[in-house]
Write a protein that holds these residues in place. Structure first.
Motif, PDB file in Angstrom:
ATOM      1  N   LEU A  69       0.812  -1.212   0.000  1.00  0.00           N
ATOM      2  CA  LEU A  69       0.000   0.000   0.000  1.00  0.00           C
ATOM      3  C   LEU A  69       0.845   1.262   0.000  1.00  0.00           C
ATOM      4  O   LEU A  69       1.914   1.294   0.622  1.00  0.00           O
ATOM      5  N   PRO A  70       0.356   2.337  -0.636  1.00  0.00           N
ATOM      6  CA  PRO A  70       0.939   3.651  -0.395  1.00  0.00           C
ATOM      7  C   PRO A  70       0.748   4.015   1.077  1.00  0.00           C
ATOM      8  O   PRO A  70      -0.219   3.573   1.715  1.00  0.00           O
ATOM      9  N   CYS A  71       1.629   4.842   1.632  1.00  0.00           N
ATOM     10  CA  CYS A  71       1.616   5.081   3.078  1.00  0.00           C
ATOM     11  C   CYS A  71       0.350   5.776   3.570  1.00  0.00           C
ATOM     12  O   CYS A  71      -0.024   5.626   4.738  1.00  0.00           O
ATOM     13  N   ASN A  72      -0.345   6.516   2.707  1.00  0.00           N
ATOM     14  CA  ASN A  72      -1.541   7.242   3.136  1.00  0.00           C
ATOM     15  C   ASN A  72      -2.831   6.644   2.591  1.00  0.00           C
ATOM     16  O   ASN A  72      -3.875   7.302   2.586  1.00  0.00           O
ATOM     17  N   ALA A  73      -2.776   5.394   2.131  1.00  0.00           N
ATOM     18  CA  ALA A  73      -3.940   4.790   1.474  1.00  0.00           C
ATOM     19  C   ALA A  73      -5.165   4.756   2.381  1.00  0.00           C
ATOM     20  O   ALA A  73      -6.256   5.198   2.004  1.00  0.00           O
ATOM     21  N   LEU A  74      -5.001   4.227   3.588  1.00  0.00           N
ATOM     22  CA  LEU A  74      -6.152   4.088   4.487  1.00  0.00           C
ATOM     23  C   LEU A  74      -6.676   5.443   4.936  1.00  0.00           C
ATOM     24  O   LEU A  74      -7.891   5.644   5.075  1.00  0.00           O
ATOM     25  N   GLU A  75      -5.782   6.393   5.177  1.00  0.00           N
ATOM     26  CA  GLU A  75      -6.213   7.736   5.576  1.00  0.00           C
ATOM     27  C   GLU A  75      -7.030   8.396   4.472  1.00  0.00           C
ATOM     28  O   GLU A  75      -8.072   9.003   4.734  1.00  0.00           O
ATOM     29  N   ARG A  76      -6.563   8.267   3.239  1.00  0.00           N
ATOM     30  CA  ARG A  76      -7.283   8.879   2.114  1.00  0.00           C
ATOM     31  C   ARG A  76      -8.665   8.265   1.962  1.00  0.00           C
ATOM     32  O   ARG A  76      -9.655   8.978   1.749  1.00  0.00           O
ATOM     33  N   LEU A  77      -8.756   6.954   2.068  1.00  0.00           N
ATOM     34  CA  LEU A  77     -10.051   6.289   1.923  1.00  0.00           C
ATOM     35  C   LEU A  77     -10.985   6.611   3.082  1.00  0.00           C
ATOM     36  O   LEU A  77     -12.189   6.847   2.882  1.00  0.00           O
ATOM     37  N   LEU A 116     -18.105   5.671  -3.821  1.00  0.00           N
ATOM     38  CA  LEU A 116     -17.312   6.865  -4.108  1.00  0.00           C
ATOM     39  C   LEU A 116     -15.951   6.442  -4.628  1.00  0.00           C
ATOM     40  O   LEU A 116     -15.343   5.496  -4.117  1.00  0.00           O
ATOM     41  N   SER A 117     -15.452   7.140  -5.646  1.00  0.00           N
ATOM     42  CA  SER A 117     -14.075   6.980  -6.097  1.00  0.00           C
ATOM     43  C   SER A 117     -13.282   8.198  -5.656  1.00  0.00           C
ATOM     44  O   SER A 117     -13.689   9.333  -5.921  1.00  0.00           O
ATOM     45  N   VAL A 118     -12.155   7.959  -4.966  1.00  0.00           N
ATOM     46  CA  VAL A 118     -11.362   9.088  -4.460  1.00  0.00           C
ATOM     47  C   VAL A 118     -10.350   9.588  -5.481  1.00  0.00           C
ATOM     48  O   VAL A 118      -9.759  10.657  -5.294  1.00  0.00           O
ATOM     49  N   GLY A 119     -10.103   8.822  -6.544  1.00  0.00           N
ATOM     50  CA  GLY A 119      -9.237   9.310  -7.605  1.00  0.00           C
ATOM     51  C   GLY A 119      -7.748   9.274  -7.309  1.00  0.00           C
ATOM     52  O   GLY A 119      -6.959   9.875  -8.040  1.00  0.00           O
ATOM     53  N   ASP A 120      -7.347   8.587  -6.242  1.00  0.00           N
ATOM     54  CA  ASP A 120      -5.934   8.435  -5.907  1.00  0.00           C
ATOM     55  C   ASP A 120      -5.569   6.958  -5.899  1.00  0.00           C
ATOM     56  O   ASP A 120      -6.422   6.103  -5.640  1.00  0.00           O
ATOM     57  N   VAL A 121      -4.302   6.652  -6.133  1.00  0.00           N
ATOM     58  CA  VAL A 121      -3.840   5.274  -6.015  1.00  0.00           C
ATOM     59  C   VAL A 121      -3.811   4.888  -4.542  1.00  0.00           C
ATOM     60  O   VAL A 121      -3.162   5.538  -3.728  1.00  0.00           O
ATOM     61  N   THR A 122      -4.531   3.840  -4.203  1.00  0.00           N
ATOM     62  CA  THR A 122      -4.575   3.363  -2.813  1.00  0.00           C
ATOM     63  C   THR A 122      -4.110   1.915  -2.687  1.00  0.00           C
ATOM     64  O   THR A 122      -4.251   1.312  -1.624  1.00  0.00           O
ATOM     65  N   TYR A 123      -3.546   1.381  -3.766  1.00  0.00           N
ATOM     66  CA  TYR A 123      -3.156  -0.029  -3.733  1.00  0.00           C
ATOM     67  C   TYR A 123      -2.136  -0.305  -4.824  1.00  0.00           C
ATOM     68  O   TYR A 123      -2.298   0.140  -5.966  1.00  0.00           O
ATOM     69  N   TYR A 124      -1.085  -1.032  -4.463  1.00  0.00           N
ATOM     70  CA  TYR A 124      -0.106  -1.501  -5.433  1.00  0.00           C
ATOM     71  C   TYR A 124      -0.302  -3.004  -5.618  1.00  0.00           C
ATOM     72  O   TYR A 124      -0.040  -3.788  -4.707  1.00  0.00           O
TER      73      TYR A 124
END
Length: 328
Positions: free
Chosen positions: A97-105, A199-207
């Protein structure tokens, strides 16, 4: 452990080379109010030893151990049934995961009140190149999400938050040792049973790591074809059975027939596909191919059946293009 906002569910099966990177990316999230549920599905490598080390250093991690291998669908079910968080997040143990994935979601879920909040996926190749698989077209309701899936948007459960209410007072059909379309099988049940807002947040939240040794990439056999078709037609039949208004019938036909066309292009036997069930016998007729797929894809599929040279050339070209795009 304090208040749990998000339960991260990680199935684990023989992933020793990648498990540490996965766990590191989860425990180092900028969002801290989480529990991490790892379900070891009877691994026979060093995965359990890695889990033991991480449990010792992070109290948010707990491990469930299966005595026998059950497969990804059953493992995820064990995870979400044990989850205590307000939201669930599915993460496969060979991804990260990107480091801020859960926070962004989570911020997206709070601000919108949506039941499902999805980010984009980055496909991660072994050479470090990546390609983005977006979910910006899923809309704001369950039907727009389902429509997007039938149009080809990724149906991955990963990289998204699911509100816990989606897993309460409901029984989702689960298959032991299902290796194909397991994400799609669960997701379409959630959409059609619960009618969630999205909802789509429009950021990468998963590798998503492209694992070249995975079963779905290396197994090219009649058995594999049968398993693929069985899973896909379960989804096809489920959508048709629960589509009371007939809103998805055309897209559902096109969805499944595009898969049939692709399998033929890959070299699977057209006769094997035709003989799978009554649907495939009808769908492989020339008129039906043209009606549902249109002239271009219908003719392409017909030519793949009739000409081995054409099939090989077009499939090779597709592979080259996908490599250039970072998708293979």
């Amino acid at each position: 452990m304090g208040e749990v906002k998000i339960s991260v569910i990680i199935p684990v099966y023989n992933v020793e080379p990648w498990l540490e990177e996965c766990l590191d990316s989860v425990i180092s999230q900028t969002f801290h109010d989480i529990e991490i549920i790892c379900v070891n599905d009877a691994s026979v490598d060093g995965s359990q030893a890695i889990l033991d080390r991480y449990v010792a250093k992070d109290s948010r991690i707990r491990v469930i151990i299966n005595e026998q291998n059950e497969g990804l669908m059953s493992v995820r079910k064990r995870g979400y049934e044990a989850a205590a968080g307000d939201y669930l997040f599915f993460c496969d143990s060979d991804d990260f995961l990107p480091c801020n994935a859960l926070e962004r979601l989570y911020n997206g879920a709070l601000s919108s009140g949506s039941d499902i909040v999805a980010g984009d996926l980055a496909l991660w190749r072994k050479d470090g190149k990546k390609a983005i698989r977006g979910r910006g077209n899923i809309g704001k309701q369950w039907d727009s999400f389902l429509s997007a899936i039938l149009d080809g948007t990724t149906c991955s459960l990963c990289g998204a938050l699911f509100h816990k209410s989606l897993f309460k007072n409901v029984s989702y059909e689960t298959f032991m040792r299902c290796n194909y379309s397991e994400d799609r099988i669960l997701l379409i049940q959630i959409l059609l049973k619960k009618h969630p807002s999205v909802l789509s947040v429009g950021d990468v939240t998963y590798y998503y790591r492209i694992n070249y040794s995975s079963l779905t990439r290396v197994n090219f056999s009649v058995t594999a074809l049968q398993a693929q078709l069985k899973a896909l037609f379960w989804c096809y039949d489920y959508v048709n059975a629960n589509d009371s208004g007939g809103d998805f019938a055309c897209k559902n036909d096109r969805f499944i027939m595009r898969y049939l066309s692709y399998y033929i292009e890959c070299g699977y036997s057209a006769e094997e596909i035709k003989g799978f069930n009554a649907h495939t016998l009808r769908m492989m007729e020339g008129k039906e191919l043209m009606r549902v797929l249109g002239c271009r894809l219908g003719v392409h599929t017909y030519l793949c059946v009739k000409s081995e040279l054409y099939r090989r050339l077009t499939h090779s070209s597709r592979r080259v293009i996908r490599k250039i795009q970072g998708k293979d």
